[in-house]
Structure formats: structure tokens, C-alpha cells
Enzyme design. Structure first.
Site, short mmCIF file in Angstrom:
data_model
loop_
_atom_site.label_atom_id
_atom_site.label_comp_id
_atom_site.label_asym_id
_atom_site.label_seq_id
_atom_site.Cartn_x
_atom_site.Cartn_y
_atom_site.Cartn_z
N GLY A 1 0.82 -1.20 0.00
CA GLY A 1 0.00 0.00 0.00
C GLY A 1 0.85 1.25 0.00
O GLY A 1 2.09 1.18 0.07
N PRO A 2 0.24 2.42 -0.09
CA PRO A 2 0.99 3.68 -0.12
C PRO A 2 1.67 3.97 1.20
O PRO A 2 1.35 3.36 2.22
CB PRO A 2 -0.10 4.72 -0.45
CG PRO A 2 -1.38 4.08 0.00
CD PRO A 2 -1.22 2.62 -0.20
N PRO A 3 2.60 4.91 1.21
CA PRO A 3 3.32 5.25 2.46
C PRO A 3 2.39 5.84 3.50
O PRO A 3 1.41 6.52 3.18
CB PRO A 3 4.35 6.29 2.00
CG PRO A 3 4.47 6.13 0.53
CD PRO A 3 3.14 5.66 0.06
N GLY A 4 2.69 5.55 4.76
CA GLY A 4 2.00 6.20 5.87
C GLY A 4 0.68 5.59 6.27
O GLY A 4 -0.06 6.18 7.06
N GLY B 1 0.36 2.57 7.79
CA GLY B 1 0.50 1.71 8.97
C GLY B 1 1.00 0.31 8.69
O GLY B 1 0.82 -0.58 9.52
N LYS B 2 1.68 0.10 7.56
CA LYS B 2 2.16 -1.25 7.24
C LYS B 2 3.22 -1.72 8.25
O LYS B 2 3.19 -2.85 8.72
CB LYS B 2 2.74 -1.27 5.81
CG LYS B 2 1.76 -0.89 4.74
CD LYS B 2 2.36 -1.03 3.36
CE LYS B 2 3.52 -0.11 3.13
NZ LYS B 2 3.16 1.32 3.20
N THR B 3 4.16 -0.83 8.56
CA THR B 3 5.24 -1.21 9.48
C THR B 3 4.72 -1.40 10.90
O THR B 3 5.08 -2.36 11.59
CB THR B 3 6.35 -0.14 9.46
OG1 THR B 3 6.83 0.00 8.12
CG2 THR B 3 7.48 -0.53 10.37
N SER C 1 -4.99 3.23 -18.31
CA SER C 1 -6.28 3.64 -17.75
C SER C 1 -6.68 5.07 -18.11
O SER C 1 -7.79 5.49 -17.78
CB SER C 1 -6.27 3.48 -16.23
OG SER C 1 -5.31 4.33 -15.64
N LYS D 1 -8.15 5.53 -6.52
CA LYS D 1 -8.59 6.51 -7.51
C LYS D 1 -9.87 7.21 -7.06
O LYS D 1 -10.01 8.43 -7.21
CB LYS D 1 -8.79 5.82 -8.86
CG LYS D 1 -7.49 5.36 -9.51
CD LYS D 1 -7.75 4.65 -10.83
CE LYS D 1 -6.45 4.22 -11.50
NZ LYS D 1 -6.66 3.52 -12.78
#
Length: 815
Positions: free
Chosen positions: A372-375, A377-379, A695, A738
Site C-alpha cells: 500500500g501507499p506510504p503512511g 500503517g504497514k510497518t 487507464s 482513484k
């Protein structure tokens, strides 16, 4: 072998060397080794910073500053970890291995002191100053000469002891008698087997007589030790039998300790005791016993220190030590909900994994990839997973890693070799079943030193990682019970073979409502605590918090939001300190004073309908964005101009759109020869940003048709979809991001391929409630929604005089 020829290289005062007071030279730190002026050394160079320093020295004039580390175990020493006094050396021979590492032969030239570090990456570039020895006073020259002769005498005894105990022949001593005191000291110190700090003390001493006195004391101490060793060896030899041979060297060390009055446990005994205290695999025990026997025969040598480091590393690993896992589903769910808002799909997958462990005793660990995009909460969710499972947590940052040895470790033949990051992380946590986070796995690179992603294949393959082999350990290590969790912003850069080994779990962008809840539950309490505040001292209302979210952030995650909250609290503390108030309430006026005018960088849509401009929707590694497509029709000869740093796929989409329009020119009320008499210029703003993907096909087609017909495109409509030559609209990816971008930008209506209709339940509730979603399967349906008026109505009304799209209209659109 590269031979950098150096005239009269053995003469340290050769005119070839420009020995200025201050020089800026590459710095290489050494482990367990001190290099002196007028001495030669040969060693392998394996660390990245050291290789870079050698490359720079060779590129310049082959001069390099060598300084010794205070702690030889450090892989990446800082300036404070390196002795300030070292030796400027000349590299006059070097051999480069296939993996980029070096074997170098250096000559010490003169002593220098580190003044400051000029640059730190990719290697230390240091400013050094020359250190000169103090001149021996005339009144002390007789004493110096006598001290020199005494030093030669006791050094001869030392070398004789060495010859007897190590079975090699020493060279003659007439060579030493012709040397001056300074060079004599360095030559002897270079051959003396003492601790690194003692060798460094000799190098740092600028008084020549004191330096030689220091050396004499060290040699005398070593002679006493070796004399005792020979006496003890003679005693022990009388008692030897077949059963005692394996214990011979340990008996020597024990006897030495007894003579010195030291009763502490010897290193060899310590290794043996540690080997018996814990349970190790059979192969590990056999390997360790061989290495312990080797080190017991090499006391005092540089190689013995390397073997000791290896033994201690292997002993420190938690070979058969595991954390007791939590199997309480309710508690795990509670921890996940406590630490993270939303993310239901991720939480469900973790709970499913835990449920499987309850029913099967030894299931294989899944390899999860949070994408997913940065920030978003993946980490942090990986840390919560470790707590929920009752496991240790360790993080490995893979961003920018380009050396395979970072994963698999360096082979032990290299000076300063260490295990790879995976084994080092296992050693760090002390358990063999941690949750191991492979952060930014999509940013792993590759170069001449190997491909780290290929090394990861074995570690992340459940069928192979039970016998993972690190180059440094040379032993199989079981990683099958490690729970690997990777994070990535972009799956396109991950090699297919590596991607195939991981289960992808998408961590989507946050809606504004989700950001509000995260800020209220997590970010504000965290920042209040970090700034020494409470909610009673600084009050941020719901309205102010929403203003911060909507007016000062434009991101998929919450990092920018957290920075803005921290800025508000910092400025609040300043105001409270200056005004000596105990409480402050943030209102709109104060918010603007703190954060300035709204700095929201989101791509707001235009507030009026325009000809030749259509709003597209795009996905990036940082989330979704709205993307305007601009088209101008100019008099010309049929050229198609594409600008905005478009990729090949996007350029193809533009050509497909034009071909589709040509095939339907009559039905669209467009001159069928428009492509002959005019040039079409298609531009996507923000030209510095690369753009690609299919797209934008229907967006380009809509903008071109608008420019050709003069019918404006509705500014509140955004669209995404791939177009075919027949006008069909094909499905796209990244729909959630999107549509969130459309919502943030003020779009009212979103046009989406009909084949993406099944993804509507996964869209956020705010998107489904606030946006009008129109599903289309053909370009005609797109035009009916996107254009401000019907094409047929426009064609009936338009005339050549009123048609202002062309700068020099050559025809009028006819019914």
C-alpha cells in the site's frame, strides 16, 4: 594483480610523497590491526565503505589514511569509534576479486592525526594533519643507544621463543642494528603479538625514547609469559597420554593463569561450558568443537581472534530456542483493534493464521506482504502482529540494499566478515521464531555484488528455509518458524519469483473519516505525550481536527497529518510559555497563525467546464491522484504531439483514442479529414513526473473529442478506463485509491468501467455515499455523461465563425 608502481616505495621520505601539513584523504577503519610507518601489510578489504575508500584512493594517488577501530566488532563504526591517530599509507599493489572486494598491499608512510570528517558517505573522507616525532636531545642520545641495544637483545629472545612455540625460523638481526630508533620501534611492534590498544599506544607516542621504553616493557612481559609456557609445557609433556592429548593446550592455559595468579575461567573452557549448557544441533556441535580446537592452537594470532568471533556468534544464536506463542484469538483481536483503526482485511488474515495454528501443531509459516501507499500503517501493524502472537519482533530495512552479502553474510575468508542481516536479526532477538519485518522489499536493488532479492528466495520459501545457509555460518539454520512480513509500496519492482512466494495483502488509503478517527484515537494522544501535554492543556476540537485533515494534508496515509498535529502542539507550548497560560484552545484563527494559509497540495479540479480538458484518475505508489488531460487542435499536417513525460503504454492509448475517433468521425460530427489538416497536441501537466498505464484511454478520447467539437467537458466529472479501437471500455486497477482521490478533489461524478462493478462493495462508505458512480462499457456512454451537452445539439448550433477551438478554422462541422 594491479601494480601501481611507486619509485623507491620503501623510502618513507621519498620525494614522491607530498607530505603536507594537512591533507584530505579517504579513511579506512581497521579491525584488530594497527599499521605503522615504514611497514608493509597485506589484507583483504570486504566492507562496502572500505571498498569505496580503496577505489577513491586508487583513483587519486593511491594514498589512504588507515586508523584502527576501538571495537573490532562494529560493522559500521562512527567517527567516535575510531582512534584519531593513524598512518597515511600508499597502496602499491591491489587485486580485485570477482565480487568487487580487494586484496591490497600497503606501505606505511607517515603518522597522522584525524582532524575532522569531511564527508561520511559512501566512505569517510578525512582531513588529517602530519604528526612528527620529537627530536632526541643530545644529552639523551647515549641512553637512547643503550636502550636500542637492550631492545634488540630482548626482541631476539622473543623471536627465539616464537620460533620454538610456532615452529618457524626467524630472520637475522643485523637488519635491526642499522635502523634508527623510530623505525626500529615500529618494525618490532609490527611483529609483536599484543593487544590492539597496546599497539595503538606505541603508535600514538610522539616521544621516541618513551615509545621504545613502552615497547621494551611489552616485549619483556611477553618473554615472561612465553618462558612460563615453555616451563609448563615441559611439565605437562611428562604426563601426556592418549586420553590427555585433546586437553593439552587447555592445560597450558590453566597453568599460565595459575602462575599469573588469575583464577578466572579461560576462554576455551568458557566455550566448552557454553556448548554443554544449551542444546545445539549435532552438526553445530561438531563444527564448534573443530573451531575450538583450532583456536586453542593459535593463541594470540589475528586469525584466532576471527575464529573466536565466529565461535561466539554461533554460540549466541538461539538454535533451538522459541517463544511461547499466544493462541488466544480474542486477545489477539483485541490487540489488533487497540493499535489500528480499520484494516479489517489484514486483521482477518492474521486471525485466520492464528486459528490454523490452534488446529495444526506445526503449520508452515505464511509469507505475508503488506502492500500500500506510504503512511498507512504497514510497518506498525507488523509490530502489533508480533505482540498479538506473543512473539519477538525484529525489523530489517531493505531499502537500498544492493549486496547479496547483506542477506547471506560474508564468507569468513574476508577480514571483518559478519553474518547476513537475517541471521544477525535472529541473534538480536534471541529466539528462532520471531516476527521478522522485511521493510521496503520493493526497493531492493542489484549490482555487480549480486542480487539480494535472489538471496531472499531461499529465506522466503517454506520448502527450503528450514536449511537456510548463511555464508558466514557455513551451517544450516532453520527459518521455517519465522513469520516473515514484508512491506511494499509498489509490486511492479519486486521480481516475479519473489512475489510468487508471498501472500499479498493490500493496505488501502484512508478516507478522511478514517484519518479523523486515527488522529483522535492515536496521533493526538501520542503527540501530547511526546510534548509533555495533556488534553486539558491543549484542546483541539473535532472541527479544527477536520480542518487540519482537509486543508493541510493531501496524502493516502497519516504521516503529514501527524507532522501538522505536532507543529500545532509545539507552537502551543511556545505560546503557553511566553504568555504564562495554563490552557489553550485551538480555533480557526489560531490554526492559520500556526500552520499558515491552507497549504493543501491536493489536485483540486477546475471550477468551470472547459473545452479540451478532461479529468482522469491515476494510481501511484503514494496513492490515487486526479490527473487533467489537455488537448489543443492546431493547424498543421496531421502530427500528434504527446508531452508530459508519458510512458509507452500511455502514448499507445493516445494513438488508439485518435484511431477510434477517426473511425467514428461522421457519427461524432467531426470532419473525417481532421487528422490531415490539423495537429493534435495532448499534454498531461506536471511534466517532471513520469506517467504510464492504459487507464487514461477514455480520458484522452474525451478530451480530444471535446477539442474537435468545441463541447466543454464537465469539470465535476472524472474518469478512468482503458479504451479499445472499437470504443470498448476495459477494467482497471487501483479503484479504491482513484475514487478516494476523486472525493478529495471535489469530483461529483466518477466514470468507471462496467467490469469493475463487482469491486463497489470494497469501496469506502464515504465514496459510495458522496460520489455518483457511473459504470460504462462503451465510449458513447462516457461522452453522454462527461460532455456538458449532446454532440448532436452542438453540431446543429455551431458555425464556423463561432467555433473557436481552431486558431484558423478551415472547415465547419456539418450535420
Amino acid at each position: 594483480m594491479n601494480d601501481n608502481r611507486l619509485d623507491n616505495v620503501h623510502n618513507a621520505n621519498s620525494n614522491y610523497i607530498n607530505k603536507s601539513d594537512n591533507s584530505v584523504l579517504p579513511l579506512m577503519s581497521l579491525r584488530g590491526l594497527v599499521v605503522y610507518p615504514n611497514t608493509e601489510v597485506t589484507f583483504d578489504v570486504g566492507r562496502r565503505a572500505s571498498i569505496a575508500a580503496v577505489n577513491e584512493a586508487i583513483r587519486r594517488d593511491s594514498l589512504i589514511f588507515l586508523a584502527t577501530q576501538r571495537d573490532g566488532a562494529l560493522e559500521e563504526p562512527t567517527e567516535n569509534d575510531i582512534y584519531t591517530v593513524g598512518t597515511v599509507c600508499m597502496i602499491y599493489q591491489n587485486y580485485k576479486y570477482d565480487d568487487g572486494k580487494y586484496k591490497v598491499v600497503l606501505k606505511g608512510l607517515y603518522k597522522a592525526r584525524l582532524k575532522k570528517i569531511v564527508t561520511e558517505t559512501p566512505f569517510y573522507l578525512a582531513e588529517v594533519e602530519v604528526l612528527e616525532d620529537e627530536i632526541v636531545p643530545i644529552s639523551r642520545r647515549d641512553y637512547a643507544e643503550a636502550l636500542k641495544k637492550h631492545a634488540i637483545q630482548i626482541f631476539r629472545e622473543y623471536r627465539q621463543y616464537v620460533e620454538k612455540t610456532h615452529s618457524f625460523v626467524v630472520s637475522g638481526f643485523s637488519f635491526y642494528e642499522d635502523l634508527d630508533i623510530s623505525r626500529l620501534t615500529y618494525e618490532m611492534a609490527n611483529q609483536l603479538s599484543v593487544e590492539v590498544n597496546k599497539k595503538q599506544a606505541i603508535l600514538e607516542e610522539s616521544n621516541v625514547i618513551k615509545r621504545l621504553e613502552l615497547l621494551v616493557s611489552y616485549i619483556g612481559h611477553e618473554n615472561e609469559i612465553m618462558s612460563l609456557m615453555m616451563q609448563i609445557g615441559s611439565k605437562v609433556n611428562q604426563k601426556l597420554n592418549k586420553l590427555q592429548k585433546d586437553m593439552f593446550l587447555r592445560e597450558q592455559i590453566k597453568a599460565i593463569k595459575s602462575e599469573l595468579g588469575e583464577d578466572d575461567e579461560s576462554e576455551i573452557d568458557l566455550y566448552e561450558r557454553r556448548l554443554q549448557e544449551k542444546k545445539y544441533p549435532k552438526e553445530v556441535v561438531e563444527k564448534l568443537r573443530k573451531e575450538i580446537q583450532r583456536v586453542s592452537r593459535m593463541a594470540g594470532s589475528l586469525e584466532s581472534q576471527m575464529i573466536k568471533t565466529y565461535i561466539e556468534t554461533v554460540l549466541d544464536l538461539p538454535w533451538m530456542s522459541y517463544s511461547r506463542e499466544n493462541k488466544d484469538l480474542a486477545k489477539a483481536a483485541e490487540i489488533l483493534d487497540r493499535d489500528h483503526y480499520g484494516m479489517q482485511k489484514v486483521k482477518d488474515r492474521i486471525l485466520e493464521f492464528l486459528a490454523v495454528r490452534l488446529t495444526k501443531k506445526s503449520p508452515s509459516e505464511p509469507i505475508l506482504c503488506l502492500y500500500g501507499p506510504p503512511g498507512v500503517g504497514k510497518t506498525s501493524i507488523a509490530r502489533s502482529i508480533a505482540e498479538a502472537l506473543g512473539k519477538k519482533y525484529v525489523r530489517i530495512a531493505l531499502g537500498g540494499v544492493r549486496d547479496e552479502a547483506d542477506i547471506r553474510g560474508h564468507r569468513r575468508t574476508y577480514v571483518g566478515a559478519l553474518p547476513g542481516r537475517i541471521i544477525a536479526a535472529i541473534k538480536q532477538v534471541g529466539k528462532s521464531n520471531p516476527v521478522m519485518l522485511l521493510d521496503e522489499i520493493d526497493k531492493v536493488g542489484a549490482d555487480h555484488r549480486g542480487d539480494p532479492s535472489s538471496a531472499l528466495l531461499e529465506a522466503l520459501d517454506g520448502e527450503q528455509n528450514s536449511t537456510f545457509r548463511d555464508h558466514y555460518l557455513e551451517l544450516p539454520y532453520d527459518l521455517s518458524r519465522v513469520l516473515f512480513i514484508a512491506t511494499a509500496n509498489n509490486l511492479d519492482t519486486i521480481p516475479p519469483a519473489l512475489l510468487d512466494r508471498m501472500e499479498i495483502i493490500e493496505v488501502p488509503s484512508y478516507t478522511e473519516d478514517e484519518k479523523f478517527e486515527i488522529a483522535r484515537r492515536h496521533l493526538i494522544p501520542k503527540q501530547l505525550a511526546e510534548h509533555g501535554l495533556t488534553s486539558k492543556k491543549v484542546y483541539i476540537s473535532d472541527e479544527i481536527l477536520r480542518s487540519i485533515i482537509t486543508e493541510y494534508t493531501a496524502e493516502s496515509g497519516v504521516r503529514e497529518l501527524e507532522r501538522n498535529i505536532a507543529a500545532v502542539l509545539r507552537k502551543s507550548v511556545k505560546i503557553m510559555t511566553e504568555d504564562k497560560t495554563r490552557k489553550i484552545t485551538i480555533d480557526e484563527k489560531l490554526l492559520v497563525e500556526m500552520l499558515g494559509a491552507s497549504s493543501r497540495k491536493r489536485d483540486k479540479i477546475s471550477d468551470k467546464d472547459e473545452v479540451g480538458i478532461a479529468n482522469g484518475l491515476a494510481w501511484t505508489a503514494f496513492g490515487g491522484v486526479t490527473m487533467a488531460v489537455e488537448v489543443n487542435i492546431l493547424p498543421g499536417s496531421g502530427n500528434i504531439e504527446l508531452t508530459g513525460r508519458l510512458g509507452d503504454v500511455m502514448k499507445e492509448s493516445a494513438r488508439i483514442a485518435i484511431s477510434y475517433i477517426r473511425s467514428r468521425a461522421d457519427k461524432l460530427g467531426i470532419d473525417k479529414d481532421f487528422y490531415k489538416n490539423n495537429d493534435v497536441h495532448i499534454h498531461v501537466p506536471e511534466g517532471a513526473t513520469p506517467k504510464d498505464g492504459p487507464s487514461a484511454g477514455i480520458t484522452m478520447a474525451t478530451a480530444i473529442i471535446s477539442a474537435l467539437t468545441g463541447i466543454p467537458v464537465k469539470s465535476t466529472v472524472a474518469m478512468t478506463g482503458e479504451i479499445t479501437l472499437r470504443g470498448k471500455v476495459l477494467p482497471i486497477g487501483g479503484l479504491r485509491e482513484k475514487t478516494l482521490a476523486a472525493l478529495r478533489s471535489g469530483v461529483k461524478t466518477v466514470i468507471i468501467p462496467d467490469k469493475n462493478r463487482n469491486m463497489e462493495p470494497e469501496l469506502p462508505e464515504a465514496v459510495r455515499n458522496e460520489l455518483e458512480i457511473v459504470y460504462v462499457s462503451h465510449m458513447d456512454e462516457v461522452l453522454d455523461v462527461a460532455l456538458s451537452s449532446s454532440i448532436r445539439e452542438k453540431v446543429r448550433k455551431i458555425t464556423v465563425d463561432s467555433y473557436n477551438t481552431f486558431s484558423d478554422a478551415k472547415y465547419a462541422i456539418q450535420n
